[in-house]
Design a protein around this motif. Structure first.
Motif, PDB file in Angstrom:
ATOM      1  N   SER A   8      61.052 -54.177 115.665  1.00 14.94           N
ATOM      2  CA  SER A   8      59.833 -53.461 115.286  1.00 14.94           C
ATOM      3  C   SER A   8      60.164 -51.981 115.326  1.00 14.94           C
ATOM      4  O   SER A   8      60.815 -51.512 116.271  1.00 14.94           O
ATOM      5  N   GLY A  12      61.364 -45.600 112.437  1.00 15.37           N
ATOM      6  CA  GLY A  12      62.731 -45.761 111.954  1.00 15.37           C
ATOM      7  C   GLY A  12      63.837 -45.750 113.000  1.00 15.37           C
ATOM      8  O   GLY A  12      64.966 -46.137 112.696  1.00 15.37           O
ATOM      9  N   ASN A  13      63.555 -45.285 114.239  1.00 19.42           N
ATOM     10  CA  ASN A  13      64.636 -45.195 115.235  1.00 19.42           C
ATOM     11  C   ASN A  13      65.202 -46.576 115.574  1.00 19.42           C
ATOM     12  O   ASN A  13      66.420 -46.780 115.581  1.00 19.42           O
ATOM     13  N   THR A  14      64.322 -47.516 115.861  1.00 18.64           N
ATOM     14  CA  THR A  14      64.781 -48.845 116.278  1.00 18.64           C
ATOM     15  C   THR A  14      65.423 -49.577 115.101  1.00 18.64           C
ATOM     16  O   THR A  14      66.348 -50.368 115.289  1.00 18.64           O
ATOM     17  N   LYS A  15      64.952 -49.273 113.893  1.00 19.13           N
ATOM     18  CA  LYS A  15      65.575 -49.888 112.712  1.00 19.13           C
ATOM     19  C   LYS A  15      67.036 -49.433 112.596  1.00 19.13           C
ATOM     20  O   LYS A  15      67.907 -50.205 112.214  1.00 19.13           O
ATOM     21  N   TRP A  58      60.205 -50.705 119.996  1.00 20.25           N
ATOM     22  CA  TRP A  58      59.972 -49.297 120.370  1.00 20.25           C
ATOM     23  C   TRP A  58      59.009 -49.312 121.548  1.00 20.25           C
ATOM     24  O   TRP A  58      58.198 -50.234 121.697  1.00 20.25           O
ATOM     25  N   THR A  59      59.134 -48.304 122.395  1.00 24.36           N
ATOM     26  CA  THR A  59      58.341 -48.264 123.624  1.00 24.36           C
ATOM     27  C   THR A  59      56.952 -47.709 123.345  1.00 24.36           C
ATOM     28  O   THR A  59      56.810 -46.637 122.760  1.00 24.36           O
ATOM     29  N   LYS A  61      53.475 -47.140 125.520  1.00 24.67           N
ATOM     30  CA  LYS A  61      52.805 -47.147 126.841  1.00 24.67           C
ATOM     31  C   LYS A  61      53.612 -47.907 127.891  1.00 24.67           C
ATOM     32  O   LYS A  61      53.099 -48.773 128.602  1.00 24.67           O
ATOM     33  N   GLY A  62      54.886 -47.605 127.951  1.00 24.13           N
ATOM     34  CA  GLY A  62      55.720 -48.139 129.030  1.00 24.13           C
ATOM     35  C   GLY A  62      56.229 -49.555 128.845  1.00 24.13           C
ATOM     36  O   GLY A  62      56.911 -50.089 129.721  1.00 24.13           O
ATOM     37  N   THR A  85      64.164 -48.399 121.875  1.00 23.11           N
ATOM     38  CA  THR A  85      64.176 -46.936 121.949  1.00 23.11           C
ATOM     39  C   THR A  85      62.917 -46.474 122.669  1.00 23.11           C
ATOM     40  O   THR A  85      61.871 -47.138 122.625  1.00 23.11           O
ATOM     41  N   GLY A  87      60.805 -42.596 123.894  1.00 24.59           N
ATOM     42  CA  GLY A  87      60.749 -41.144 123.719  1.00 24.59           C
ATOM     43  C   GLY A  87      61.348 -40.393 124.902  1.00 24.59           C
ATOM     44  O   GLY A  87      61.884 -39.304 124.755  1.00 24.59           O
ATOM     45  N   GLY A 120      64.662 -42.031 121.523  1.00 23.40           N
ATOM     46  CA  GLY A 120      64.348 -41.939 120.099  1.00 23.40           C
ATOM     47  C   GLY A 120      63.353 -40.828 119.833  1.00 23.40           C
ATOM     48  O   GLY A 120      62.393 -40.634 120.595  1.00 23.40           O
ATOM     49  N   ARG A 121      63.609 -40.076 118.766  1.00 22.24           N
ATOM     50  CA  ARG A 121      62.756 -38.922 118.443  1.00 22.24           C
ATOM     51  C   ARG A 121      61.297 -39.348 118.240  1.00 22.24           C
ATOM     52  O   ARG A 121      61.019 -40.477 117.837  1.00 22.24           O
ATOM     53  N   MET A 122      60.405 -38.394 118.504  1.00 20.69           N
ATOM     54  CA  MET A 122      58.959 -38.671 118.389  1.00 20.69           C
ATOM     55  C   MET A 122      58.359 -37.834 117.256  1.00 20.69           C
ATOM     56  O   MET A 122      58.931 -36.811 116.873  1.00 20.69           O
TER      57      MET A 122
HETATM   58  C1  LIG Z   1      51.627 -44.504 120.291  1.00 21.42           C
HETATM   59  C2  LIG Z   1      52.968 -44.200 120.914  1.00 21.42           C
HETATM   60  C3  LIG Z   1      53.165 -44.498 122.247  1.00 21.42           C
HETATM   61  C4  LIG Z   1      54.402 -44.223 122.844  1.00 21.42           C
HETATM   62  N1  LIG Z   1      54.584 -44.512 124.172  1.00 21.42           N
HETATM   63  C5  LIG Z   1      55.766 -44.218 124.750  1.00 21.42           C
HETATM   64  C6  LIG Z   1      55.975 -44.488 126.146  1.00 21.42           C
HETATM   65  O1  LIG Z   1      55.120 -44.995 126.858  1.00 21.42           O
HETATM   66  N2  LIG Z   1      57.183 -44.168 126.671  1.00 21.42           N
HETATM   67  C7  LIG Z   1      58.197 -43.608 125.927  1.00 21.42           C
HETATM   68  O2  LIG Z   1      59.269 -43.346 126.480  1.00 21.42           O
HETATM   69  N3  LIG Z   1      58.031 -43.355 124.614  1.00 21.42           N
HETATM   70  C8  LIG Z   1      56.861 -43.645 124.016  1.00 21.42           C
HETATM   71  N4  LIG Z   1      56.694 -43.399 122.672  1.00 21.42           N
HETATM   72  C9  LIG Z   1      57.851 -42.886 121.883  1.00 21.42           C
HETATM   73  C10 LIG Z   1      58.520 -43.992 121.035  1.00 21.42           C
HETATM   74  O3  LIG Z   1      58.761 -45.155 121.804  1.00 21.42           O
HETATM   75  C11 LIG Z   1      59.871 -43.500 120.499  1.00 21.42           C
HETATM   76  O4  LIG Z   1      59.692 -42.340 119.702  1.00 21.42           O
HETATM   77  C12 LIG Z   1      60.578 -44.587 119.710  1.00 21.42           C
HETATM   78  O5  LIG Z   1      61.923 -44.225 119.499  1.00 21.42           O
HETATM   79  C13 LIG Z   1      59.932 -44.891 118.367  1.00 21.42           C
HETATM   80  O6  LIG Z   1      60.709 -45.895 117.754  1.00 21.42           O
HETATM   81  P1  LIG Z   1      60.606 -46.235 116.185  1.00 21.42           P
HETATM   82  O7  LIG Z   1      61.070 -45.030 115.443  1.00 21.42           O
HETATM   83  O8  LIG Z   1      61.498 -47.405 116.016  1.00 21.42           O
HETATM   84  O9  LIG Z   1      59.165 -46.555 115.899  1.00 21.42           O
HETATM   85  C14 LIG Z   1      55.461 -43.648 122.072  1.00 21.42           C
HETATM   86  C15 LIG Z   1      55.252 -43.365 120.710  1.00 21.42           C
HETATM   87  C16 LIG Z   1      54.030 -43.632 120.131  1.00 21.42           C
HETATM   88  C17 LIG Z   1      53.830 -43.303 118.655  1.00 21.42           C
END
Ligand SMILES: Cc1cc2nc3c(=O)[nH]c(=O)nc-3n(C[C@H](O)[C@H](O)[C@H](O)COP(=O)(O)O)c2cc1C
Length: 177
Positions: A8, A12-15, A58-59, A61-62, A85, A87, A120-122
């Motif tokens: 999921s 794009g980070n996890t992809k 992707w993470t 809320k923990g 991944t 943040g 992973g970048r946010m």
């Molecule tokens: C709604 C939301 C909630 C998030 N919650 C957390 C979190 O609890 N802890 C964390 O370390 N990162 C959190 N993140 C950051 C994402 O997990 C991180 O940027 C991740 O690499 C996104 O992966 P993706 O690009 O595959 O979607 C959150 C991001 C979003 C958008």
């Protein structure tokens, strides 16, 4: 031997990690069959029956995002490799807490035999929110740390993360065969 890669990824980070998993497995297992490589929300039934299931999240809320949680809940008697991944990074304890939370979605009878996590970048909107909060409360040291973490995360996942993932996959393959 067959396997599936189910992930999921909202931004794009996890992809990117899933692509590294696919490339590495193709190289290490030229004769193995990839049953499915797709998003968790589209995972077909045959993905569940693979000898090895690689699950990327992707993470949120923990713990893992909801689509990954739903997919993990469908697994029975499988051997899994979890990758994700987050943040916030640079702390193995933090990753362990996340992975422990993710495991709560996995039924007894499944085996998590390997894991990997990286930063992973946010989205930019997150920094804008932090900046507004820092402006409203200039002495808030935690806000400054959050902004520093955001800026550090912008470079990830990077080539070092990809190499660490390749290393983790090689180690896991050596241990489960
Ligand atoms: C709604 C939301 C909630 C998030 N919650 C957390 C979190 O609890 N802890 C964390 O370390 N990162 C959190 N993140 C950051 C994402 O997990 C991180 O940027 C991740 O690499 C996104 O992966 P993706 O690009 O595959 O979607 C959150 C991001 C979003 C958008």
């Amino acid at each position: 031997m067959n396997y599936s890669i189910i992930y999921s990824s909202k931004t794009g980070n996890t992809k990117q990690l899933a692509n590294i998993v696919q490339e590495t497995l193709t190289e290490l297992y030229p004769d193995a069959v990839c049953l499915s490589c797709c998003a968790a929300e589209d995972a077909p039934e045959d993905a569940l029956t693979a000898d090895r299931v690689y699950v990327g999240f992707w993470t949120d809320k923990g713990t893992c995002d909801a689509d990954t949680a739903a997919f993990l809940g469908r697994l029975h008697d499988t051997t899994l490799f979890l990758f994700g991944t987050a943040g916030f990074g640079a702390s193995s304890e933090y990753y362990k807490t996340i992975l422990d939370n993710v495991r709560k979605n996995i039924a007894a009878g499944n085996t998590v035999a390997g894991t990997f996590m990286c930063q992973g970048r946010m989205p930019a909107a997150v920094r804008t929110r932090y900046e507004k909060m820092a402006e409203a409360d200039p002495d808030n040291a935690q806000m400054k740390q959050l902004i520093q973490n955001f800026d550090k995360a912008l470079a990830h996942p990077d080539e070092t993360d990809f190499n660490e993932l390749r290393k983790a996959l090689r180690a896991w393959i050596a241990s489960v065969h």
